[in-house]
Design a protein around this motif. Structure first.
Motif, PDB file in Angstrom:
ATOM      1  N   LEU A 174       0.668  -1.052   0.070  1.00 53.74           N
ATOM      2  CA  LEU A 174       0.102  -0.160   0.541  1.00 53.74           C
ATOM      3  C   LEU A 174       1.215   1.122   0.015  1.00 53.74           C
ATOM      4  O   LEU A 174       0.909   2.059  -0.709  1.00 53.74           O
ATOM      5  CB  LEU A 174      -0.613  -0.294   1.448  1.00 53.74           C
ATOM      6  N   PHE A 175       1.942   1.509   0.843  1.00 51.64           N
ATOM      7  CA  PHE A 175       3.147   2.553   0.813  1.00 51.64           C
ATOM      8  C   PHE A 175       3.581   2.749  -0.855  1.00 51.64           C
ATOM      9  O   PHE A 175       3.512   3.750  -0.301  1.00 51.64           O
ATOM     10  CB  PHE A 175       3.225   1.966   2.328  1.00 51.64           C
ATOM     11  N   ARG A 176       3.900   1.681  -0.670  1.00 51.12           N
ATOM     12  CA  ARG A 176       4.239   1.494  -2.357  1.00 51.12           C
ATOM     13  C   ARG A 176       3.921   2.494  -3.071  1.00 51.12           C
ATOM     14  O   ARG A 176       4.263   3.034  -4.194  1.00 51.12           O
ATOM     15  CB  ARG A 176       4.932  -0.190  -2.552  1.00 51.12           C
ATOM     16  N   HIS A 177       2.506   1.532  -3.258  1.00 48.24           N
ATOM     17  CA  HIS A 177       1.712   2.315  -4.059  1.00 48.24           C
ATOM     18  C   HIS A 177       1.430   4.245  -3.891  1.00 48.24           C
ATOM     19  O   HIS A 177       0.966   4.451  -4.661  1.00 48.24           O
ATOM     20  CB  HIS A 177       0.564   1.906  -4.216  1.00 48.24           C
ATOM     21  N   ILE A 178       1.095   4.038  -3.147  1.00 45.23           N
ATOM     22  CA  ILE A 178       0.269   5.948  -2.713  1.00 45.23           C
ATOM     23  C   ILE A 178       1.588   6.529  -2.619  1.00 45.23           C
ATOM     24  O   ILE A 178       2.076   7.802  -2.824  1.00 45.23           O
ATOM     25  CB  ILE A 178       0.200   5.137  -0.887  1.00 45.23           C
ATOM     26  N   CYS A 179       3.170   6.218  -2.585  1.00 45.63           N
ATOM     27  CA  CYS A 179       4.931   6.637  -2.635  1.00 45.63           C
ATOM     28  C   CYS A 179       4.693   6.783  -4.445  1.00 45.63           C
ATOM     29  O   CYS A 179       5.454   7.278  -4.755  1.00 45.63           O
ATOM     30  CB  CYS A 179       5.654   6.368  -2.286  1.00 45.63           C
ATOM     31  N   ALA A 187       1.991   3.076 -13.558  1.00 45.09           N
ATOM     32  CA  ALA A 187       2.994   2.968 -12.287  1.00 45.09           C
ATOM     33  C   ALA A 187       2.581   2.842 -10.845  1.00 45.09           C
ATOM     34  O   ALA A 187       3.284   2.200 -10.743  1.00 45.09           O
ATOM     35  CB  ALA A 187       3.318   5.148 -11.852  1.00 45.09           C
ATOM     36  N   ARG A 188       0.901   3.486 -10.815  1.00 41.49           N
ATOM     37  CA  ARG A 188       0.632   1.744  -9.644  1.00 41.49           C
ATOM     38  C   ARG A 188      -0.704   1.717 -10.001  1.00 41.49           C
ATOM     39  O   ARG A 188      -1.794   1.992 -10.743  1.00 41.49           O
ATOM     40  CB  ARG A 188       0.581   3.028  -8.322  1.00 41.49           C
ATOM     41  N   LEU A 230      -9.269   1.491  -5.803  1.00 38.12           N
ATOM     42  CA  LEU A 230     -10.062   0.262  -5.782  1.00 38.12           C
ATOM     43  C   LEU A 230      -9.508  -1.054  -6.040  1.00 38.12           C
ATOM     44  O   LEU A 230      -9.432  -1.830  -5.111  1.00 38.12           O
ATOM     45  CB  LEU A 230     -11.302   0.663  -6.816  1.00 38.12           C
ATOM     46  N   ALA A 231      -8.375  -1.305  -7.155  1.00 42.21           N
ATOM     47  CA  ALA A 231      -8.168  -2.642  -7.660  1.00 42.21           C
ATOM     48  C   ALA A 231      -7.276  -2.670  -6.096  1.00 42.21           C
ATOM     49  O   ALA A 231      -6.521  -4.073  -5.474  1.00 42.21           O
ATOM     50  CB  ALA A 231      -7.696  -2.066  -8.387  1.00 42.21           C
ATOM     51  N   LEU A 232      -5.759  -1.513  -5.369  1.00 41.05           N
ATOM     52  CA  LEU A 232      -5.295  -1.794  -4.723  1.00 41.05           C
ATOM     53  C   LEU A 232      -5.550  -2.360  -3.285  1.00 41.05           C
ATOM     54  O   LEU A 232      -5.204  -3.525  -2.881  1.00 41.05           O
ATOM     55  CB  LEU A 232      -4.110  -1.092  -4.297  1.00 41.05           C
ATOM     56  N   ILE A 233      -6.960  -1.792  -3.050  1.00 38.81           N
ATOM     57  CA  ILE A 233      -7.692  -2.346  -1.768  1.00 38.81           C
ATOM     58  C   ILE A 233      -8.091  -4.198  -1.722  1.00 38.81           C
ATOM     59  O   ILE A 233      -8.507  -4.419  -1.166  1.00 38.81           O
ATOM     60  CB  ILE A 233      -9.270  -1.196  -1.367  1.00 38.81           C
ATOM     61  N   HIS A 258       7.277  -3.706  -8.860  1.00 36.87           N
ATOM     62  CA  HIS A 258       8.672  -3.913  -9.797  1.00 36.87           C
ATOM     63  C   HIS A 258       7.588  -5.565 -10.028  1.00 36.87           C
ATOM     64  O   HIS A 258       8.912  -6.354  -9.622  1.00 36.87           O
ATOM     65  CB  HIS A 258       9.551  -4.377  -8.513  1.00 36.87           C
ATOM     66  N   ASP A 259       6.658  -5.117 -11.270  1.00 33.72           N
ATOM     67  CA  ASP A 259       6.146  -7.338 -11.882  1.00 33.72           C
ATOM     68  C   ASP A 259       5.724  -5.974 -13.244  1.00 33.72           C
ATOM     69  O   ASP A 259       5.135  -5.544 -13.264  1.00 33.72           O
ATOM     70  CB  ASP A 259       5.109  -7.212 -10.728  1.00 33.72           C
TER      71      ASP A 259
END
Length: 168
Positions: free
Chosen positions: A9-14, A53-54, A58-61, A97-98
């Motif tokens: 979550l932090f990686r995606h937010i940043c 980028a991220r 909603l996909a992240l959650i 990183h995927d």
């Protein structure tokens, strides 16, 4: 939430949306498009490249993986909708990183999971060395070899999908 979930979550937010430009300049995007266009003159397949980028929030959650998101993008970009069922998507998710190579059933039956894994391994090495453009162009080249072998052009080669890379 697990520690890994919090880190993700932090990686995606940043990871800022403009981080795509850090890895792929406008010139790099144009060269990738040119590589796809040149490739498709030699076979009846379709290759698409999408970079994100991220994940959308909603996909992240929903804890979507890069592979699940790649399947969505495969559908959104209509990679599955080619005359010979031979579309291939290279999808790159920078925050995780995927990346994924997804192929429609027509070409997948010839290449198989092992064939895609071989291409992916070399691309992954290049990405780890920071060679993002070179990794994508390498992938396009190797995918093209399979498409040329199994779907050579026959003079009637209609470009079914855009060659332009997609920045999501």
């Amino acid at each position: 939430m697990t520690v890994n979930s919090i880190r993700r979550l932090f990686r995606h937010i940043c990871t800022l949306p403009n981080s795509v430009k850090k890895h792929f300049s406008d010139d790099a995007i144009q060269r990738i498009e040119a590589a796809i266009a040149a490739s498709e003159l030699q076979h009846l397949g379709e290759i698409r490249f999408a970079v994100e980028a991220r994940l959308p929030f909603l996909a992240l959650i929903a804890k979507k993986t890069a592979k699940q998101r790649a399947l969505e993008v495969f559908s959104i970009l209509n990679v599955w909708d080619t005359a010979h069922n031979n579309g291939v998507l290279i999808y790159l998710l920078l925050a995780d990183h995927d990346f994924e190579i997804l192929a429609d059933r027509g070409i997948h039956q010839h290449v198989g999971s092992d064939g895609w894994a071989q291409i992916s391994q070399q691309m992954e090495q290049m990405f780890r060395q920071g060679q993002f453009e070179a990794g994508v162009v390498y992938g396009i080249s190797k995918i093209s070899e399979h498409l040329i072998q199994h779907y050579p052009t026959n003079g009637d080669n209609h470009n079914e999908l855009s060659d332009a890379p997609v920045i999501l």
